[in-house]
Write a protein that holds these residues in place. Structure first.
Motif, PDB file in Angstrom:
ATOM      1  N   GLY A  91     -17.302 -14.498  24.923  1.00 32.54           N
ATOM      2  CA  GLY A  91     -16.543 -13.414  25.536  1.00 32.54           C
ATOM      3  C   GLY A  91     -15.620 -13.965  26.597  1.00 32.54           C
ATOM      4  N   PRO A  92     -14.448 -13.521  26.609  1.00 32.13           N
ATOM      5  CA  PRO A  92     -13.798 -12.393  25.955  1.00 32.13           C
ATOM      6  C   PRO A  92     -13.066 -12.765  24.665  1.00 32.13           C
ATOM      7  CG  PRO A  92     -12.285 -13.282  27.520  1.00 32.13           C
ATOM      8  CD  PRO A  92     -13.529 -14.147  27.569  1.00 32.13           C
ATOM      9  N   LEU A  93     -13.213 -14.011  24.208  1.00 31.53           N
ATOM     10  CA  LEU A  93     -12.360 -14.508  23.126  1.00 31.53           C
ATOM     11  C   LEU A  93     -12.500 -13.731  21.823  1.00 31.53           C
ATOM     12  CD1 LEU A  93     -12.722 -18.287  23.912  1.00 31.53           C
ATOM     13  CD2 LEU A  93     -10.781 -16.816  24.392  1.00 31.53           C
ATOM     14  N   PHE A  94     -13.626 -13.136  21.557  1.00 31.30           N
ATOM     15  CA  PHE A  94     -13.789 -12.392  20.311  1.00 31.30           C
ATOM     16  C   PHE A  94     -13.564 -10.892  20.512  1.00 31.30           C
ATOM     17  CE2 PHE A  94     -18.021 -12.618  22.177  1.00 31.30           C
ATOM     18  CZ  PHE A  94     -18.475 -11.310  22.070  1.00 31.30           C
ATOM     19  N   GLN A  95     -13.159 -10.497  21.682  1.00 33.62           N
ATOM     20  CA  GLN A  95     -12.986  -9.074  21.977  1.00 33.62           C
ATOM     21  C   GLN A  95     -11.521  -8.665  21.915  1.00 33.62           C
ATOM     22  OE1 GLN A  95     -14.816  -9.216  25.814  1.00 33.62           O
ATOM     23  NE2 GLN A  95     -16.875  -8.958  25.016  1.00 33.62           N
ATOM     24  N   ASN A  96     -11.296  -7.460  21.432  1.00 32.07           N
ATOM     25  CA  ASN A  96      -9.963  -6.833  21.428  1.00 32.07           C
ATOM     26  C   ASN A  96      -8.877  -7.703  20.803  1.00 32.07           C
ATOM     27  OD1 ASN A  96     -11.034  -4.584  22.887  1.00 32.07           O
ATOM     28  ND2 ASN A  96     -10.903  -5.811  24.750  1.00 32.07           N
ATOM     29  N   SER A  97      -9.228  -8.465  19.794  1.00 29.50           N
ATOM     30  CA  SER A  97      -8.261  -9.336  19.103  1.00 29.50           C
ATOM     31  C   SER A  97      -7.484 -10.221  20.071  1.00 29.50           C
ATOM     32  CB  SER A  97      -7.299  -8.489  18.251  1.00 29.50           C
ATOM     33  OG  SER A  97      -8.010  -7.770  17.281  1.00 29.50           O
ATOM     34  N   LEU A  98      -8.140 -10.676  21.114  1.00 31.65           N
ATOM     35  CA  LEU A  98      -7.492 -11.524  22.117  1.00 31.65           C
ATOM     36  C   LEU A  98      -6.895 -12.786  21.493  1.00 31.65           C
ATOM     37  CD1 LEU A  98      -6.763 -12.190  25.059  1.00 31.65           C
ATOM     38  CD2 LEU A  98      -9.071 -13.111  25.334  1.00 31.65           C
ATOM     39  N   TYR A  99      -7.530 -13.285  20.442  1.00 29.66           N
ATOM     40  CA  TYR A  99      -7.034 -14.509  19.809  1.00 29.66           C
ATOM     41  C   TYR A  99      -5.585 -14.354  19.337  1.00 29.66           C
ATOM     42  CZ  TYR A  99      -7.942 -12.190  15.362  1.00 29.66           C
ATOM     43  OH  TYR A  99      -7.943 -11.302  14.319  1.00 29.66           O
ATOM     44  N   LYS A 100      -5.170 -13.145  18.972  1.00 33.77           N
ATOM     45  CA  LYS A 100      -3.787 -12.928  18.531  1.00 33.77           C
ATOM     46  C   LYS A 100      -2.812 -13.139  19.687  1.00 33.77           C
ATOM     47  CE  LYS A 100      -4.946  -9.680  14.858  1.00 33.77           C
ATOM     48  NZ  LYS A 100      -4.837  -8.283  14.390  1.00 33.77           N
ATOM     49  N   LYS A 101      -3.153 -12.624  20.859  1.00 36.01           N
ATOM     50  CA  LYS A 101      -2.309 -12.815  22.043  1.00 36.01           C
ATOM     51  C   LYS A 101      -2.285 -14.290  22.435  1.00 36.01           C
ATOM     52  CE  LYS A 101      -3.397  -8.278  23.921  1.00 36.01           C
ATOM     53  NZ  LYS A 101      -4.162  -7.562  24.932  1.00 36.01           N
ATOM     54  N   LEU A 102      -3.454 -14.928  22.348  1.00 38.66           N
ATOM     55  CA  LEU A 102      -3.536 -16.339  22.702  1.00 38.66           C
ATOM     56  C   LEU A 102      -2.698 -17.184  21.755  1.00 38.66           C
ATOM     57  CD1 LEU A 102      -7.326 -16.633  23.552  1.00 38.66           C
ATOM     58  CD2 LEU A 102      -5.410 -16.617  25.154  1.00 38.66           C
ATOM     59  N   TYR A 103      -2.713 -16.841  20.486  1.00 38.37           N
ATOM     60  CA  TYR A 103      -1.955 -17.615  19.503  1.00 38.37           C
ATOM     61  C   TYR A 103      -0.451 -17.551  19.784  1.00 38.37           C
ATOM     62  CZ  TYR A 103      -0.381 -19.642  15.164  1.00 38.37           C
ATOM     63  OH  TYR A 103       0.232 -20.456  14.244  1.00 38.37           O
ATOM     64  N   LYS A 104       0.033 -16.404  20.251  1.00 36.12           N
ATOM     65  CA  LYS A 104       1.452 -16.283  20.598  1.00 36.12           C
ATOM     66  C   LYS A 104       1.812 -17.217  21.760  1.00 36.12           C
ATOM     67  CE  LYS A 104       2.249 -11.581  19.008  1.00 36.12           C
ATOM     68  NZ  LYS A 104       2.530 -10.192  19.378  1.00 36.12           N
ATOM     69  N   SER A 105       0.900 -17.370  22.701  1.00 34.75           N
ATOM     70  CA  SER A 105       1.152 -18.217  23.867  1.00 34.75           C
ATOM     71  C   SER A 105       0.741 -19.671  23.668  1.00 34.75           C
ATOM     72  CB  SER A 105       0.403 -17.663  25.084  1.00 34.75           C
ATOM     73  OG  SER A 105       0.903 -16.391  25.414  1.00 34.75           O
ATOM     74  N   PHE A 106      -0.189 -19.918  22.755  1.00 34.11           N
ATOM     75  CA  PHE A 106      -0.712 -21.271  22.507  1.00 34.11           C
ATOM     76  C   PHE A 106      -0.708 -21.572  21.002  1.00 34.11           C
ATOM     77  CE2 PHE A 106      -2.921 -19.470  26.194  1.00 34.11           C
ATOM     78  CZ  PHE A 106      -2.743 -20.451  27.162  1.00 34.11           C
ATOM     79  N   PRO A 107       0.457 -21.562  20.346  1.00 31.93           N
ATOM     80  CA  PRO A 107       0.476 -21.732  18.884  1.00 31.93           C
ATOM     81  C   PRO A 107       0.029 -23.115  18.408  1.00 31.93           C
ATOM     82  CG  PRO A 107       2.705 -21.779  19.759  1.00 31.93           C
ATOM     83  CD  PRO A 107       1.798 -21.404  20.906  1.00 31.93           C
ATOM     84  N   ASP A 108       0.129 -24.129  19.254  1.00 29.64           N
ATOM     85  CA  ASP A 108      -0.260 -25.482  18.846  1.00 29.64           C
ATOM     86  C   ASP A 108      -1.687 -25.836  19.237  1.00 29.64           C
ATOM     87  OD1 ASP A 108       2.238 -26.051  17.697  1.00 29.64           O
ATOM     88  OD2 ASP A 108       3.072 -26.456  19.682  1.00 29.64           O
ATOM     89  N   SER A 109      -2.394 -24.897  19.796  1.00 25.69           N
ATOM     90  CA  SER A 109      -3.781 -25.137  20.192  1.00 25.69           C
ATOM     91  C   SER A 109      -4.686 -25.043  18.975  1.00 25.69           C
ATOM     92  CB  SER A 109      -4.196 -24.121  21.258  1.00 25.69           C
ATOM     93  OG  SER A 109      -3.494 -24.373  22.452  1.00 25.69           O
ATOM     94  N   LYS A 110      -5.953 -25.389  19.171  1.00 24.11           N
ATOM     95  CA  LYS A 110      -6.939 -25.319  18.092  1.00 24.11           C
ATOM     96  C   LYS A 110      -7.800 -24.078  18.280  1.00 24.11           C
ATOM     97  CE  LYS A 110      -5.809 -29.123  16.091  1.00 24.11           C
ATOM     98  NZ  LYS A 110      -5.082 -29.103  14.855  1.00 24.11           N
ATOM     99  N   TYR A 111      -8.077 -23.409  17.161  1.00 20.92           N
ATOM    100  CA  TYR A 111      -8.888 -22.195  17.151  1.00 20.92           C
ATOM    101  C   TYR A 111     -10.060 -22.429  16.212  1.00 20.92           C
ATOM    102  CZ  TYR A 111      -4.922 -20.219  19.527  1.00 20.92           C
ATOM    103  OH  TYR A 111      -3.941 -19.983  20.447  1.00 20.92           O
ATOM    104  N   ILE A 112     -11.259 -22.235  16.725  1.00 19.92           N
ATOM    105  CA  ILE A 112     -12.467 -22.477  15.943  1.00 19.92           C
ATOM    106  C   ILE A 112     -13.190 -21.149  15.755  1.00 19.92           C
ATOM    107  CG2 ILE A 112     -14.674 -23.689  15.828  1.00 19.92           C
ATOM    108  CD1 ILE A 112     -13.474 -25.690  17.889  1.00 19.92           C
ATOM    109  N   LEU A 113     -13.365 -20.748  14.509  1.00 16.85           N
ATOM    110  CA  LEU A 113     -14.152 -19.553  14.208  1.00 16.85           C
ATOM    111  C   LEU A 113     -15.544 -20.017  13.800  1.00 16.85           C
ATOM    112  CD1 LEU A 113     -14.511 -16.514  13.707  1.00 16.85           C
ATOM    113  CD2 LEU A 113     -13.720 -16.928  11.360  1.00 16.85           C
TER     114      LEU A 113
END
Length: 160
Positions: A91-113
């Motif tokens: 939390g809060p990364l899995f809440q309220n689709s926050l990952y979508k907002k993060l991806y817009k600001s950090f497109p070259d970062s790594k995302y682990i599901l």
């Protein structure tokens, strides 16, 4: 938490790509121009604590459950941008689709599901939240939580 040796080796091997990614950023100096991060966006009780522990063993600054899930006044995206910590989970990364907002600001970062089989996840959630304000006490609520978990995982997979 006890981790079997074989499991530990597997996790370390699988996460070594993150260390390579991190080292590449440091060696090229790109981290000064871009704010690269690692976001573990899996639901709680899916190994998010273990991921953070492994990243710390690799020498990466990491935080599990940043700010105890309480949103800062500046908002999550700005908080992560300004943070000297590289990796975050739970939390809060899995809440309220926050990952979508993060991806817009950090497109070259790594995302682990991180995921877990339904039966094991359900059992872990029931045990973890027992005797807490979030305890699940009836089958209907448990079924709703499981459905929410699957919908979230499907949403993340289709997004990436």
């Amino acid at each position: 938490m006890k981790i079997k040796y074989r499991t530990y080796l597997y996790v370390m091997k699988e996460l070594s790509f993150l260390k390579d990614f991190y080292d590449k950023i440091l060696n090229t100096g790109k981290d000064r121009r871009f704010n690269y991060k690692i976001f573990c966006i899996g639901y709680n009780k899916t190994g998010t604590t273990s991921i953070i522990s492994a990243l710390k063993l690799l020498g990466i600054k990491a935080s599990h459950w940043p700010r105890l899930g309480v949103e800062p006044k500046i908002g999550w995206v700005r908080y992560f941008k300004e943070s000297k910590i590289t990796a975050f989970s739970d939390g809060p990364l899995f809440q309220n689709s926050l990952y979508k907002k993060l991806y817009k600001s950090f497109p070259d970062s790594k995302y682990i599901l991180t995921t877990r089989d339904t039966k094991s996840w359900r059992s872990s959630v029931m045990k973890f939240f027992k005797d807490s304000p979030w305890e699940i006490t009836d089958q209907e609520s448990l079924d709703e939580k499981v459905l929410e978990y699957h919908q979230y995982n499907d949403e993340v997979r289709s997004f990436f």
